[in-house]
Design a protein around this motif. Structure first.
Motif, PDB file in Angstrom:
ATOM      1  N   LEU A 250      -7.930  -0.845  -4.021  1.00 59.54           N
ATOM      2  CA  LEU A 250      -6.873   0.078  -4.430  1.00 59.54           C
ATOM      3  C   LEU A 250      -7.457   1.292  -5.126  1.00 59.54           C
ATOM      4  O   LEU A 250      -7.089   2.435  -4.828  1.00 59.54           O
TER       5      LEU A 250
ATOM      6  N   THR B  99      -7.371   4.832  -3.069  1.00 59.85           N
ATOM      7  CA  THR B  99      -6.497   5.859  -3.646  1.00 59.85           C
ATOM      8  C   THR B  99      -7.312   7.009  -4.226  1.00 59.85           C
ATOM      9  O   THR B  99      -6.909   8.178  -4.122  1.00 59.85           O
TER      10      THR B  99
ATOM     11  N   TRP C  80       0.825  -1.197   0.000  1.00 61.05           N
ATOM     12  CA  TRP C  80       0.000   0.000   0.000  1.00 61.05           C
ATOM     13  C   TRP C  80       0.867   1.258   0.000  1.00 61.05           C
ATOM     14  O   TRP C  80       0.565   2.238  -0.686  1.00 61.05           O
TER      15      TRP C  80
ATOM     16  N   GLU D 203       2.034   1.883  -3.467  1.00 61.54           N
ATOM     17  CA  GLU D 203       0.958   2.409  -4.311  1.00 61.54           C
ATOM     18  C   GLU D 203       0.729   3.897  -4.042  1.00 61.54           C
ATOM     19  O   GLU D 203       0.583   4.699  -4.974  1.00 61.54           O
TER      20      GLU D 203
ATOM     21  N   ASP E 124      -6.595  -8.070   1.016  1.00 59.95           N
ATOM     22  CA  ASP E 124      -5.512  -7.403   0.281  1.00 59.95           C
ATOM     23  C   ASP E 124      -4.148  -8.005   0.573  1.00 59.95           C
ATOM     24  O   ASP E 124      -3.137  -7.482   0.107  1.00 59.95           O
TER      25      ASP E 124
END
Length: 255
Positions: free
Chosen positions: A240, A244, A21, A24, A178
């Motif tokens: 995701l 995000t 994470w 990302e 996840d």
């Protein structure tokens, strides 16, 4: 900008998914500060004993907020908190004004609270009096470790109280959906599941089972052992995008 991650607390402290994470979010221009609530306390897991209270992680999150708020490269008005499982509960309940008054920096608050598959069974005193900041929960419909129903009910209570809260759910997703290094489905027979009972805080910080019930303990019948975890690629991809997208709108990393 910083997103403060609370320690996940599902099995062995910081897990690989937290670092994924972080990668990302780094790609979006959002820097990440990871809080290890386990290592400094020499705790390796809380799944079989509840050896670390949610409130400890909440205080850790506030300490991270105070630290980041003094950093010369950080926009102190754009610091969010994000956590997984036990850390997700801390990210969620750190929104309570009561806890902020007791433990948080006096002149600073999180810009958003992001919780992935938290436990929402805990009815804290004045739990609907939260900071005027968005709260988002991302949860699996098939989660039998921290059931989504409690989170759905809590979000409904927050919305009725005028809070900016929402729950995003993913079909067929177990706890830790996840965790990209995990197999699709694993039964963990020794972990403490739930608890399934309705837990309510009373004066003095005592948690009781229901209204006027007995003080809660791990020997109560509503505490069972055994739960499922499993990686769900589709839920991970969707989470995701959802997380995000939400954080980009809140933190504005490219401005």
């Amino acid at each position: 900008y910083r997103v403060a991650f609370n320690s996940p607390g599902v099995t062995t402290g910081l897990r690989a998914n937290a670092f994924r994470w972080a990668s990302e979010l780094n790609g979006l221009g959002i820097a990440v500060f990871i809080v290890d609530s386990f290592g400094g306390r020499e705790i390796t897991e809380t799944s079989s004993s509840f050896s670390l209270a949610n409130e400890n992680l909440i205080v850790d999150a506030y300490r991270a907020l105070a630290l980041l708020g003094r950093h010369p490269s950080i926009d102190r008005d754009h610091i969010a908190v994000m956590g997984f499982s036990k850390g997700g509960s801390a990210a969620l309940y750190s929104s309570l004004r009561r806890f902020q008054r007791l433990h948080g920096p006096p002149d600073l608050s999180f810009a958003a609270h992001v919780a992935l598959y938290p436990s929402c069974q805990w009815h804290y005193l004045d739990e609907e009096n939260t900071a005027n900041r968005p709260i988002r929960i991302f949860h699996g419909e098939a989660d039998d470790w921290t059931p989504i129903e409690f989170c759905r009910a809590y979000v409904e209570r927050l919305q009725k109280a005028g809070g900016d809260a929402a729950l995003v759910s993913y079909p067929d997703a177990y706890h830790a959906f996840d965790a990209h290094l995990a197999p699709p489905k694993v039964w963990l027979p020794t972990v403490l599941r739930g608890p399934k009972c309705d837990l309510r805080e009373r004066a003095g910080g005592v948690m009781t089972v229901g209204d006027g019930g007995q003080p809660f303990s791990l020997t109560h019948p509503c505490v069972e052992r055994g739960a499922t975890i499993g990686y769900n690629p589709d839920a991970h991809r969707r989470a995701l995008a959802d997380v995000t997208g939400f954080l980009r709108a809140i933190l504005h990393p490219h401005e």
